[in-house]
Design an enzyme around this catalytic site. Sequence first.
Site, PDB file in Angstrom:
ATOM      1  N   TYR A  50      -0.725   8.329  12.855  1.00  0.00           N
ATOM      2  CA  TYR A  50      -0.127   9.429  11.741  1.00  0.00           C
ATOM      3  C   TYR A  50      -1.269  10.498  11.647  1.00  0.00           C
ATOM      4  CZ  TYR A  50       1.092   4.799  10.086  1.00  0.00           C
ATOM      5  OH  TYR A  50       1.557   3.408  10.047  1.00  0.00           O
TER       6      TYR A  50
ATOM      7  N   TYR B 266     -14.543   3.478  11.251  1.00  0.00           N
ATOM      8  CA  TYR B 266     -13.190   3.485  11.113  1.00  0.00           C
ATOM      9  C   TYR B 266     -12.399   3.828  12.304  1.00  0.00           C
ATOM     10  CZ  TYR B 266      -8.371   4.820   9.606  1.00  0.00           C
ATOM     11  OH  TYR B 266      -7.162   4.913   9.535  1.00  0.00           O
TER      12      TYR B 266
ATOM     13  N   SER C 287      -4.011   6.373  13.915  1.00  0.00           N
ATOM     14  CA  SER C 287      -4.407   7.295  13.333  1.00  0.00           C
ATOM     15  C   SER C 287      -5.068   8.624  14.216  1.00  0.00           C
ATOM     16  CB  SER C 287      -5.737   7.206  12.375  1.00  0.00           C
ATOM     17  OG  SER C 287      -6.170   8.153  11.639  1.00  0.00           O
TER      18      SER C 287
ATOM     19  N   ASP D  41      -4.167 -13.086   3.284  1.00  0.00           N
ATOM     20  CA  ASP D  41      -4.949 -12.286   4.218  1.00  0.00           C
ATOM     21  C   ASP D  41      -4.423 -12.507   5.348  1.00  0.00           C
ATOM     22  OD1 ASP D  41      -7.361 -11.431   5.663  1.00  0.00           O
ATOM     23  OD2 ASP D  41      -8.506 -11.442   3.854  1.00  0.00           O
TER      24      ASP D  41
ATOM     25  N   GLY E 192       0.966  -1.312   0.199  1.00  0.00           N
ATOM     26  CA  GLY E 192       0.260   0.111   0.046  1.00  0.00           C
ATOM     27  C   GLY E 192       1.004   1.135  -0.018  1.00  0.00           C
TER      28      GLY E 192
ATOM     29  N   ARG F 298     -18.058  19.518   4.933  1.00  0.00           N
ATOM     30  CA  ARG F 298     -18.176  17.935   4.689  1.00  0.00           C
ATOM     31  C   ARG F 298     -18.421  17.476   6.032  1.00  0.00           C
ATOM     32  NH1 ARG F 298     -12.991  14.194   2.927  1.00  0.00           N
ATOM     33  NH2 ARG F 298     -12.213  15.147   4.899  1.00  0.00           N
TER      34      ARG F 298
ATOM     35  N   ARG G 289      -4.801  21.277   8.299  1.00  0.00           N
ATOM     36  CA  ARG G 289      -4.267  20.028   8.808  1.00  0.00           C
ATOM     37  C   ARG G 289      -2.686  19.981   8.867  1.00  0.00           C
ATOM     38  NH1 ARG G 289      -8.731  19.816   9.400  1.00  0.00           N
ATOM     39  NH2 ARG G 289     -10.270  18.436   8.640  1.00  0.00           N
TER      40      ARG G 289
ATOM     41  N   LYS H 127      -9.959   1.453  14.895  1.00  0.00           N
ATOM     42  CA  LYS H 127      -8.542   1.750  15.111  1.00  0.00           C
ATOM     43  C   LYS H 127      -8.384   1.783  16.657  1.00  0.00           C
ATOM     44  CE  LYS H 127      -6.298   2.072  11.320  1.00  0.00           C
ATOM     45  NZ  LYS H 127      -5.263   1.060  11.046  1.00  0.00           N
TER      46      LYS H 127
HETATM   47  P1  NAD Z   1      -3.290   1.585   1.678  1.00  0.00           P
HETATM   48  O1  NAD Z   1      -4.843   1.023   1.283  1.00  0.00           O
HETATM   49  O2  NAD Z   1      -2.717   2.125   0.683  1.00  0.00           O
HETATM   50  O3  NAD Z   1      -2.298   0.241   2.467  1.00  0.00           O
HETATM   51  C1  NAD Z   1      -3.224  -0.862   3.124  1.00  0.00           C
HETATM   52  C2  NAD Z   1      -2.752  -2.118   2.380  1.00  0.00           C
HETATM   53  O4  NAD Z   1      -3.107  -3.273   3.164  1.00  0.00           O
HETATM   54  C3  NAD Z   1      -3.045  -2.516   0.934  1.00  0.00           C
HETATM   55  O5  NAD Z   1      -1.899  -2.815   0.174  1.00  0.00           O
HETATM   56  C4  NAD Z   1      -4.210  -3.490   1.129  1.00  0.00           C
HETATM   57  O6  NAD Z   1      -4.333  -4.169  -0.008  1.00  0.00           O
HETATM   58  C5  NAD Z   1      -3.779  -4.333   2.357  1.00  0.00           C
HETATM   59  N1  NAD Z   1      -4.755  -4.905   2.935  1.00  0.00           N
HETATM   60  C6  NAD Z   1      -6.001  -4.612   3.281  1.00  0.00           C
HETATM   61  N2  NAD Z   1      -6.763  -5.515   3.898  1.00  0.00           N
HETATM   62  C7  NAD Z   1      -5.838  -6.485   3.926  1.00  0.00           C
HETATM   63  C8  NAD Z   1      -5.994  -7.995   4.434  1.00  0.00           C
HETATM   64  N3  NAD Z   1      -7.229  -8.234   5.105  1.00  0.00           N
HETATM   65  N4  NAD Z   1      -4.992  -8.865   4.217  1.00  0.00           N
HETATM   66  C9  NAD Z   1      -3.722  -8.365   3.727  1.00  0.00           C
HETATM   67  N5  NAD Z   1      -3.568  -7.133   3.284  1.00  0.00           N
HETATM   68  C10 NAD Z   1      -4.738  -6.333   3.444  1.00  0.00           C
HETATM   69  O7  NAD Z   1      -3.567   2.190   2.816  1.00  0.00           O
HETATM   70  P2  NAD Z   1      -2.239   3.560   3.509  1.00  0.00           P
HETATM   71  O8  NAD Z   1      -2.672   4.748   3.309  1.00  0.00           O
HETATM   72  O9  NAD Z   1      -0.970   2.853   3.424  1.00  0.00           O
HETATM   73  O10 NAD Z   1      -2.411   3.118   5.205  1.00  0.00           O
HETATM   74  C11 NAD Z   1      -1.625   1.844   5.741  1.00  0.00           C
HETATM   75  C12 NAD Z   1      -2.177   1.956   7.199  1.00  0.00           C
HETATM   76  O11 NAD Z   1      -2.226   3.322   7.905  1.00  0.00           O
HETATM   77  C13 NAD Z   1      -3.646   1.545   7.413  1.00  0.00           C
HETATM   78  O12 NAD Z   1      -3.859   0.784   8.497  1.00  0.00           O
HETATM   79  C14 NAD Z   1      -4.529   2.907   7.505  1.00  0.00           C
HETATM   80  O13 NAD Z   1      -5.831   2.843   8.221  1.00  0.00           O
HETATM   81  C15 NAD Z   1      -3.192   3.632   8.400  1.00  0.00           C
HETATM   82  N6  NAD Z   1      -3.302   5.135   8.202  1.00  0.00           N
HETATM   83  C16 NAD Z   1      -3.420   5.712   7.142  1.00  0.00           C
HETATM   84  C17 NAD Z   1      -3.624   7.141   6.952  1.00  0.00           C
HETATM   85  C18 NAD Z   1      -3.763   7.707   5.647  1.00  0.00           C
HETATM   86  O14 NAD Z   1      -4.190   8.807   5.465  1.00  0.00           O
HETATM   87  N7  NAD Z   1      -3.047   7.185   4.376  1.00  0.00           N
HETATM   88  C19 NAD Z   1      -3.702   7.827   8.205  1.00  0.00           C
HETATM   89  C20 NAD Z   1      -3.644   7.159   9.378  1.00  0.00           C
HETATM   90  C21 NAD Z   1      -3.564   5.875   9.401  1.00  0.00           C
HETATM   91  C1  UD1 Z   2      -8.815  12.117   6.646  1.00  0.00           C
HETATM   92  C2  UD1 Z   2      -9.994  10.906   7.463  1.00  0.00           C
HETATM   93  C3  UD1 Z   2      -9.251  10.901   8.730  1.00  0.00           C
HETATM   94  C4  UD1 Z   2      -7.884  10.584   9.075  1.00  0.00           C
HETATM   95  C5  UD1 Z   2      -7.193  11.526   8.106  1.00  0.00           C
HETATM   96  C6  UD1 Z   2      -5.669  11.471   8.201  1.00  0.00           C
HETATM   97  C7  UD1 Z   2     -11.867  11.211   5.882  1.00  0.00           C
HETATM   98  C8  UD1 Z   2     -13.324  11.738   6.120  1.00  0.00           C
HETATM   99  N1  UD1 Z   2     -11.304  11.527   7.201  1.00  0.00           N
HETATM  100  O1  UD1 Z   2      -9.464  13.241   7.069  1.00  0.00           O
HETATM  101  O2  UD1 Z   2     -10.108  10.029   9.529  1.00  0.00           O
HETATM  102  O3  UD1 Z   2      -7.619  10.501  10.111  1.00  0.00           O
HETATM  103  O4  UD1 Z   2      -7.463  11.854   6.871  1.00  0.00           O
HETATM  104  O5  UD1 Z   2      -5.444  10.522   7.550  1.00  0.00           O
HETATM  105  O6  UD1 Z   2     -11.386  10.635   5.068  1.00  0.00           O
HETATM  106  N2  UD1 Z   2     -11.232  18.500   1.380  1.00  0.00           N
HETATM  107  C9  UD1 Z   2     -11.805  19.403   0.427  1.00  0.00           C
HETATM  108  N3  UD1 Z   2     -12.007  18.751  -0.776  1.00  0.00           N
HETATM  109  C10 UD1 Z   2     -11.647  17.390  -0.931  1.00  0.00           C
HETATM  110  C11 UD1 Z   2     -11.092  16.539   0.029  1.00  0.00           C
HETATM  111  C12 UD1 Z   2     -10.926  17.192   1.377  1.00  0.00           C
HETATM  112  O7  UD1 Z   2     -11.984  20.495   0.666  1.00  0.00           O
HETATM  113  O8  UD1 Z   2     -11.925  16.965  -2.326  1.00  0.00           O
HETATM  114  C13 UD1 Z   2     -10.770  19.137   2.686  1.00  0.00           C
HETATM  115  C14 UD1 Z   2     -11.514  18.700   3.721  1.00  0.00           C
HETATM  116  O9  UD1 Z   2     -12.586  19.223   4.080  1.00  0.00           O
HETATM  117  C15 UD1 Z   2     -10.694  18.657   4.934  1.00  0.00           C
HETATM  118  C16 UD1 Z   2      -9.015  18.738   4.247  1.00  0.00           C
HETATM  119  O10 UD1 Z   2      -9.337  19.096   2.829  1.00  0.00           O
HETATM  120  O11 UD1 Z   2     -10.784  20.132   5.695  1.00  0.00           O
HETATM  121  C17 UD1 Z   2      -8.168  17.346   4.417  1.00  0.00           C
HETATM  122  O12 UD1 Z   2      -9.180  16.292   4.127  1.00  0.00           O
HETATM  123  P1  UD1 Z   2      -8.744  15.042   4.126  1.00  0.00           P
HETATM  124  O13 UD1 Z   2      -7.393  14.722   3.161  1.00  0.00           O
HETATM  125  O14 UD1 Z   2      -9.785  14.038   3.554  1.00  0.00           O
HETATM  126  O15 UD1 Z   2      -8.235  14.696   5.530  1.00  0.00           O
HETATM  127  P2  UD1 Z   2      -8.816  14.522   6.736  1.00  0.00           P
HETATM  128  O16 UD1 Z   2     -10.202  15.493   6.674  1.00  0.00           O
HETATM  129  O17 UD1 Z   2      -7.824  15.056   7.938  1.00  0.00           O
END
Ligand code: NAD
Ligand code: UD1
Length: 370
Positions: A206, A168, A144, A73, A11, A322, A260, A172
Amino acid sequence: MAQLLITGGAGFIGSHTCLVLLEAGHQLLVLDDFSNSSAVALERVAELAGVRLQRDQPTLRAAPETFTLVEGDIRDAQCLDALFASATTFGQPIEAVIHFAGLKAVGESVQQPLRYWDVNVVGTQRLLSAMDRHSCRTLVFSSSTTLYGYPDQVPIPETAPIQPINPYGASKHAAESLLANLAGCSGNTEPIQASEGGWRIARLRYFNPVGAHPSGRIGEDPNGIPNNLFPFITQVAVGRRPQLTVFGDDWPTPDGTCIRDYIHVMDLAEGHREALHSLLNADPQLLTLNLGSGQGASVLDVVKAMEAASQRPIPYRIAPRRPGDVAITLANPTLAAEHLYWRTQRSLTDICRDGWSWQQANPQGYIRQT
Ligand code: NAD
Ligand code: UD1
């Protein structure tokens, strides 16, 4: 150097972290079901790291390799047992797990709460059970900022109340609670606690991970229409989408749009490396750390920074707020700086330059194939 299991390593955050860990000399076994990713990401990680990617079946691993990918998985206990057992057979038991695998879309979690609890909570529990069976008790967990819900204070410290506002976030929170129970620690009182049973655990919260590796070879590739701001903006810049919708310009912030804490994915990947090394060299403990920059950027700040990086206009329209949005989220990143000697190095300008390099070179993302 350690043999590591990386769940969800194909991912967005996982692939960048794999690169950083390979560069640090670790051997990696990636487990991913490709439900939200492509193996192409890991082929590119291998190319950047100058190693070969070995593709294996859990029960048929051919030989120990630096970088192995297994499709499977995290909820499949047999698959997990086979991975741990084969690593031990090769004389390189898995020393630690970095657990990225999970589902992360807030809106989808409201529609499908059972699926989110199944993957994020049951999946984590199955993984922990397998680790316990095979005496591997070091784990870095992807948590998160979503746990803080509507925060009572910003910048947000790790001790802030945990009050998730969607399934979600609840999933977590449940996984974090399970980790605290396993370590024999109390809830959210102290970010650094001695743990029981030999468990070394880091719960990394994060803030907003964005950007891409500076090569432009790996980056974020969301399925369908992006929910999050950064990938939406890069897709507008590259012409995949006509305009951005800005959700609200009447927030109590200087320009009226939400603020943010955007963190470059390479900074985040390096934070994982530091957390892992800290755990491997420490007494059993439960760490809970924010990974963020402590710097805020508004939606319009990001639009301007991406216009500068791409040298293209980003058309946008203002729409109502939103539901579920928060005006400002910002990390207090002090504890990670003190405990891991880690802090973010890259600016919003760097984030937009690298995110744009990735999007420009890969306008349709990875070609989805495993
Ligand atoms: P992502 O979706 O790109 O990566 C997640 C990976 O897990 C993917 O490759 C997916 O195929 C794999 N996966 C999902 N379900 C699975 C399963 N049952 N078995 C094996 N593999 C599985 O997401 P990411 O942005 O890289 O996020 C990674 C982690 O960080 C997640 O747990 C997410 O909740 C957490 N996180 C992400 C963000 C963000 O904004 N990207 C913020 C805070 C926390
Ligand atoms: C998202 C997740 C949150 C997670 C956080 C950090 C959602 C709804 N929430 O929130 O659970 O903890 O990322 O990974 O996905 N925005 C626009 N236009 C768009 C998209 C977003 O204006 O098309 C604005 C949003 O209103 C927000 C900001 O951009 O104010 C950031 O949005 P986003 O990237 O979704 O992050 P979070 O809101 O922090």
